[in-house]
Design an enzyme around this catalytic site. Structure first.
Site, mmCIF file in Angstrom:
data_model
loop_
_atom_site.group_PDB
_atom_site.id
_atom_site.type_symbol
_atom_site.label_atom_id
_atom_site.label_comp_id
_atom_site.label_asym_id
_atom_site.label_seq_id
_atom_site.Cartn_x
_atom_site.Cartn_y
_atom_site.Cartn_z
ATOM 1 N N CYS A 248 -4.939 54.246 36.292
ATOM 2 C CA CYS A 248 -5.902 54.915 35.426
ATOM 3 C C CYS A 248 -7.201 54.140 35.504
ATOM 4 O O CYS A 248 -7.196 52.922 35.647
ATOM 5 C CB CYS A 248 -5.417 54.908 33.980
ATOM 6 S SG CYS A 248 -3.962 55.911 33.720
ATOM 7 N N GLU B 63 -4.395 56.834 41.935
ATOM 8 C CA GLU B 63 -3.274 57.711 41.635
ATOM 9 C C GLU B 63 -3.799 59.091 41.268
ATOM 10 O O GLU B 63 -4.884 59.234 40.704
ATOM 11 C CB GLU B 63 -2.476 57.095 40.475
ATOM 12 C CG GLU B 63 -1.155 57.786 40.200
ATOM 13 C CD GLU B 63 -0.396 57.128 39.054
ATOM 14 O OE1 GLU B 63 -0.510 55.895 38.890
ATOM 15 O OE2 GLU B 63 0.312 57.848 38.328
#
Lengths: 781, 537
Positions: free
Chosen positions: B393, B427
């Site tokens: 994140c 990601e």
């Protein structure tokens, strides 16, 4: 050629791409149509969001203008950055350290309460402050404890009092405030925290549950292996922990006893104070009296350790013959006294309650039981002096399995009568026996092999005993020997085999005994079997040794009883060189240790059970005695026996102990039934052991009481479950037997030395004398 | 004007909002929730085709009731009583699609409207039995479902069919309710049963592709969430989830009104699982340094007397000027990591806080002033990534956005990868802002390299994609996609070439002039650890 029909190759990431400026390639646009051959890459966004209006607008804007324009950015909710009270909220300055900041792990764990008080709390605390003393932080700490002390259920007031260390009144106030506040609060806890998962897994979909533990770790093979190892580690940990628990429990008991002792001592002191016994004279008197009445040491260490103590006391009981026993005991007591007395004697006039003796009493064993271990070691020294048969002491070995007595195999030994289902072989029948040292005739006796290769003599009573005694060659030297103890010998002959009357012990004999022992020990040394020398060194070896090794070569059936000069005292000086001093020392240590342990074992169990278990040594013996070469081969194939290389490792030929193992284990002839490994318990265990053979005859009381005779007890061989115990023996036992195997066909040197003759049926009678020599010798060492 | 009782969850209608130019606009919105505050009704609206972060509570006067569409034809019965937290019965989707299949004559396409999340269960008058709604969260007040039913399909089917006749999104604002219905709703809520969705999406996606090819958007068919059935728990790796977890209406709505952090007041963009009792507060107070959440200013003051942190509780591994990076182990410093995740979740839609923070490292970027090291943004990173992720994140806190910090964070993440000697990629899924930031970073990084290439003894300079990847630690796929996005790859005379247009060069030079904040690799003091050898994370 049509450019459009041309099919472009896929883009190769490892192929160099020339870099052009567009202005250098005016004809580039002609080729543009082929570009679609390059695979389109995903953006990595969720499809649904990718098409969002503002994103698309921003992307288009970027492509059109090369950069984002302010009104083309993706709008986000606003944020303000002008909190007016910021500076007062975060007071002070923080100077930037010169070095990069490094945090020590766990240095962040402060003891500060997690609970932060709010305005309501503050009002409450301020109000409370008028009545009693409390600070904001203290209040927070209290609430923090209460909160952390309660789960689903709030703590109750009594619990709160346990949790908090403040005054009861304060606790009550805060507790009431807290429980009111907690009840009115919707939340689970007054310290807000993120919802935890529930154990039952019902919270899977609760969006407010976060930070669940990753229970199912992804298993890889690597991990699985670890699991097995860690499982074993856990098992070990559990064992260790439970051991620790046991130890702690024992410590607890010990400390309790110590406290008791302290109380008792205190009581004594008080009593003495009451009767003005400042000098300790009364005390000494009482002690002396008590010692006379009952020479009993009150065990310091209760229960778990008790057996050790008992065996200590029993040892004493035994060692000092009844009429003598006070002497050493009192001596011990007086020793303490004597240390104390000079002091107390000097201080007898002044009324001090404390003399050295008392001080000594308060010097309790802490963790090491020092006095106790001193006593033990003292007694073991004494054993070496006085008690000659520690060699065969039963010793429990780690890793050995011990089996209970097999009651069903009663009497299956070769010397038992046919009525007991045995062979009653002629070689075990009773015959007239006399010993060489001391030279005397025993009367009817038979010999058999005991545990550890000892030769046991079973004597039988007969009406002719007085006559037999006349036969003793050295009758005139002997004191009038008492008749064998009637209670034992009057038993039915077959059953009476379990007692071996030993040398009568009267005073005369006793004084003589040390002398005798010395000479025997001197002779005994020949039983030590040194490590086998390489052939090259044999020539340099002691003549005796050379003889022995020579004898191993021809498969001789000739008994060598007399050829081994061991009998007469002074006939042959012991070849001391064969044994180094260290070996001897080591051996002695072993002996005492073994004896001690055997005693422990004997005391630990009830008398009938005394022979229940086998130590590894006897198991080894049994294995070696029972297993023939063929069996060994079979066994070997079954168990993963290392090939004979282990011989030396197993046979540490450092002492009689091993040597006698060797001797007996080398002896079995394939044809003959295995010699039964029965054991002669040291006579020191007489008080408990004699009846172990036969539960029907309770003699425990009788033996210690007889003054003239000590009854040696046999732990009957039948307790050993002959060949059936083999599989359960440790590998080491099998190893031992295995390494014996090559020797089996020929009598080993030691066999020739000590036991070989017994195996020869023809010579049985002729060798009896030498045999009895052996017997004595082996018992003594 | 219609009685406002009629406006229930699931209704769609134009809602007034101001755009960035502060002009009024009336985008179509969906009512997600209704609540009553001091006898005034408030409606939680999601502007269709706008990001969720713009969702908001609006008053009745901002609704264009004339264009109200009900979720179903006969949705006369008010679903419920306007309890706060009430929500449409989104979890009913499965049953719904079943029903649809049964009742529909237009077979497969009919399932596409699965978004009719607000549809009440046909034939069901009462509350749905729990087993049929497994993904309903038990936590919030049980929503009452629109009870009457039968008809919902009628409204839905046309929309579904419409979705294939997609109109370009540029004019979506003028779209009539019927035409946008399909796609918008579809985007809003991914249909649950994966297979069906795949089958159905195929059709629509194709349309999109052709429509949107000018911007080079390709819809990837197999997104990670297209598995089957209802997820019981998300995967254990990574920290982002696909849209699937957002089925729950609770997580689709912001639950925190305002967060005060240091000198900033932040308006959260998305749901974050702060303790539920704190969600009703007008302001949630956070300690600027340890990020602890408290309910009131008083509590925060008290906390600050006890908290002596003036920087993130980790090791500082980079410092240049006032910018520092702190590394925090999610296992060793759980409290801080969790607090960081909680606030990050307020601004990251796809972040999941389902599992603990143990397998992550957190790199917090701070800016120093005399009060201490203030958090600017952070990124998290798996200690061991099976998929070459070097970022899980990443977030720049809103007050610091659009000032180059995001790019700085990204640059730092690639510097770490360079030290590790690996290539990495963030990601997925990326957010819109994430995509823009990364694209921008990638473009500038790659262009920097290309422009610096010097002719090699007269030869034209050349470079392989792998070389670019190695130099930058940007994963090969990202290099290719960037080159494509910049339209640099051309096929010319039998081979691929890279071409730099004047606009590109100019644009890049302009952008680089504006990019003052850069990571200085010399200031990085970082030794990568081999986490695989350390047992469990």
């Amino acid at each position: 050629m049509s450019k459009l029909s041309f099919r472009a190759r896929a883009l190769d990431a490892s192929k160099p791409l020339p870099v052009f400026r567009c202005e250098d390639l005016p004809d580039l646009h002609e080729y543009a149509s082929i570009n679609r051959a390059v695979p389109q890459m995903p953006t990595g966004m969720e499809k649904e969001e990718e098409s969002e209006h503002h994103l698309q607008r921003a992307i288009s804007a970027q492509q059109v203008y090369g950069e984002k324009r302010d009104n083309m950015v993706i709008p986000v909710p606003e944020a303000e950055s002008n909190i007016p009270y910021y500076d007062s909220l975060y007071p002070g300055e923080f100077k930037m350290p010169k070095q990069l900041i490094h945090i020590q792990p766990f240095s962040l764990d402060t003891e500060q309460p997690d609970y932060d008080l709010d305005s309501d709390d503050e009002a409450f605390v301020l109000k409370l402050k008028k009545k009693m003393e409390i600070s904001l932080l203290q209040f927070e700490e209290m609430i923090d404890r209460l909160e952390k002390g309660s789960g689903q259920q709030s703590v109750s007031l009594p619990e709160a009092k346990l949790l908090l260390k403040e005054d009861d009144e304060l606790i009550k106030e805060v507790f009431e405030y807290w429980s009111r506040k907690r009840k009115s609060s919707k939340a689970q806890s007054l310290i807000p925290s993120v919802k935890q998962e529930k154990r039952d897994g019902s919270s899977t979909n609760d969006p407010y549950v976060a930070f669940r533990r990753r229970t199912e770790k992804m298993q890889t093979r690597k991990n699985r292996k670890n699991d097995e190892a860690s499982y074993e580690k856990m098992l070990k940990l559990r064992r260790d922990l439970s051991r620790a628990v046991t130890i702690l429990e024992m410590i607890k008991r010990r400390e309790k006893s110590k406290r008791e002792l302290l109380h008792l001592t205190l009581e004594i002191i008080e009593k003495r104070n009451g009767m003005a016994d400042y000098g300790g004279e009364v005390m000494a008197e009482v002690l002396a009296e008590r010692a006379l009445v009952r020479p009993q040491i009150i065990p310091l260490v209760p229960l778990t350790n008790q057996y050790r103590h008992q065996d200590h006391t029993d040892l004493k009981d035994y060692k000092s013959k009844p009429e003598k026993c006070e002497v050493p005991r009192q001596k011990r007591k007086y020793e303490k006294k004597q240390k104390a007395l000079p002091l107390s004697a000097g201080g007898a006039h002044h009324p001090s309650l404390f003399n050295a003796k008392d001080l000594n009493q308060y010097d309790f064993p802490s963790s090491d039981d020092e006095p106790y271990s001193q006593m033990l070691s003292g007694s073991s020294e004494a054993e070496e002096e006085n008690d000659p048969d520690g060699v065969y002491a039963f010793r429990r070995r780690a890793g050995c399995q011990y089996h209970a007595v097999r009651q069903d195999s009663l009497g299956s030994w070769p010397w038992c009568s046919p009525s007991e289902g045995s062979l009653s072989q002629p070689r075990f029948r009773y015959s007239l026996t006399s010993l060489t040292v001391p030279r005397r005739c025993l009367g009817l006796a038979r010999r058999r092999v005991g545990r550890g290769g000892r030769v046991l003599l079973d004597r039988a009573h007969s009406d002719l005993d007085p006559v037999y005694q006349e036969l003793s060659p050295e009758r005139q030297d002997l004191p009038p020997s008492p008749p064998p103890p009637p209670p034992v010998c009057e038993r039915v002959p077959p059953l009476s085999t379990d007692t071996t009357p030993e040398r009568p012990l009267d005073r005369h004999w006793h004084t003589d005994l040390t002398h005798l022992l010395l000479s025997i020990k001197a002779c005994r040394w020949r039983h030590f079997r040194p490590r086998t020398l390489p052939l090259s060194q044999l020539d340099n070896a002691h003549p005796l040794f050379r003889r022995m090794s020579r004898r191993t070569k021809p498969p001789t059936t000739q008994p060598a009883p007399r050829s081994c000069p061991r009998g007469g005292r002074g006939i042959n000086q012991p070849p001391v060189q064969v044994l180094t001093a260290e070996q001897f020392q080591h051996h002695q240590e072993q002996l005492s240790l073994m004896k001690k342990q055997q005693l422990e074992q004997a005391q630990q169990h009830h008398p009938p059970l005394s022979g229940v278990t086998l130590d590894q040594a006897s198991a080894q013996l049994a294995a070696s005695a029972l297993v023939t070469a063929d069996q060994l081969l079979a066994l070997k194939s079954k168990d993963e026996l290392p090939p004979g290389g282990a011989v030396n490792g197993v046979l540490s030929p450092s002492g009689v102990y091993k040597a006698s193992h060797l001797s007996s284990s080398a002896s079995p002839s394939p044809a003959a039934p295995a010699p039964s490994p029965s054991a002669l318990l040291p006579s020191s265990t007489a008080s408990t052991a004699p009846h172990s053979n036969n539960g029907t005859a309770p003699h425990s009381g009788s033996a210690p009481h007889s003054n003239s005779i000590r009854v040696g007890a046999l732990v009957p061989g039948k307790r050993l479950h002959s060949s059936r115990t083999l599989p359960s023996m440790g590998p080491s036992a099998l190893k031992l037997s295995h390494c014996q195997k090559p020797k089996a066909p020929t009598p080993a040197p030691t066999a020739a030395l000590s036991l070989g003759p017994r195996e020869n049926h023809d010579q049985e009678k002729g060798t009896l004398n030498s045999l009895s020599e052996n017997t004595v010798a082996m018992e003594v060492t | 004007m219609a009685d406002n009782v009629d406006v229930v969850e699931g209704c769609r209608l134009p809602v007034l909002r101001k755009n960035q130019e502060h002009e009024d606009e009336w985008p179509l919105a969906e009512i997600l929730s209704v609540k009553e505050v001091s006898s005034r009704k408030l409606y939680y609206v999601h502007y269709i085709d706008f990001n969720k972060r713009l969702d908001e509570w609006v008053t009745l006067d901002r609704l264009d009731l004339k264009k109200l569409q009900f979720p179903k034809k006969e949705a006369k019965t008010p679903t419920k009583n306007g309890l706060p937290g009430s929500r449409p019965s989104s979890p009913e989707r499965e049953r719904k699609s079943l029903d649809l299949n049964v009742q529909t004559t237009t077979t497969t396409t009919a399932t596409a409207p699965s978004r009719g999340k607000t549809l009440p269960a046909p034939k069901r008058k009462a509350e749905p039995p729990a087993p049929l709604a497994p993904q309903v969260s038990p936590a919030p007040p049980v929503p009452s479902l629109p009870s009457s039913a039968e008809a919902s399909q009628a409204a839905v089917y046309p929309a579904a069919r419409e979705s294939t006749t997609f109109k370009s999104r540029e004019d979506h604002e003028q779209l009539t309710s019927l035409t946008t219905n399909g796609t918008a709703a579809r985007r809003l809520i991914p249909p649950q049963p994966g297979r069906k969705r795949k089958a159905n999406c195929g059709g629509t996606d194709e349309v999109w592709k052709s429509t949107l090819s000018n911007v080079g958007v390709v819809l990837n068919q197999d997104s990670q969430d297209s598995s089957d059935g209802i997820p019981t728990a998300p995967r254990m790796t990574g920290s982002l989830v696909s849209d699937r977890s957002h089925d729950d209406i609770v997580t689709r709505m912001k639950n925190i009104e305002c967060i005060e952090l240091g000198r900033h007041r932040l308006k959260p963009w998305y749901f974050s699982p702060y303790p539920q009792e704190l969600t009703s507060l007008p302001i949630l107070y956070l300690c600027e340094f340890c990020l602890k959440y408290v309910k009131s200013l008083k509590c925060l003051q008290r906390h600050l007397t006890k908290c002596n942190l003036r920087h993130p509780p980790g090791n500082e591994i980079y410092r240049k000027g006032t910018i520092s990076f702190f590394e925090i182990d999610g296992r060793k410093n759980k409290t801080y990591s969790q607090n960081l995740c909680l606030i990050a979740k307020c601004f990251l839609d796809h972040k999941t806080l389902y599992y603990d923070t143990d397998p992550f490292l957190f790199y917090v970027m701070t800016e120093y002033d005399s009060k201490g090291f203030h958090i600017v943004g952070y990124f998290s990173k798996e200690k061991e990534s099976t998929e070459d992720y070097n970022v899980a994140c990443i977030l720049t806190l809103p007050p610091y956005q659009r000032r180059g910090y995001g790019k700085l964070l990204i640059e730092f993440s690639y510097e770490l990868s360079k030290v590790e000697g690996k290539t990495g990629t963030p990601e997925k899924p990326l957010s819109d802002l994430g995509l823009l930031s990364y694209r921008s970073y990638w473009s500038q990084t790659i262009l920097e390299i290309l422009m610096d290439l010097k002719p090699d003894n007269g030869e034209r300079p050349q470079i392989t994609i792998n070389e670019i990847s190695e130099i930058t630690s940007v994963k090969k796929e990202d290099v290719i996609s960037t080159l494509q996005y910049l339209n640099l790859i051309n096929y010319y005379k039998g081979q691929y070439i890279l071409t730099l247009s004047e606009e590109i060069v100019d644009g890049h030079e302009k952008a680089m002039q504006k990019r003052h904040l850069r990571i200085d690799p010399k200031c990085l003091h970082f030794t990568p650890k081999d986490w695989s050898k350390r047992g469990k994370w």
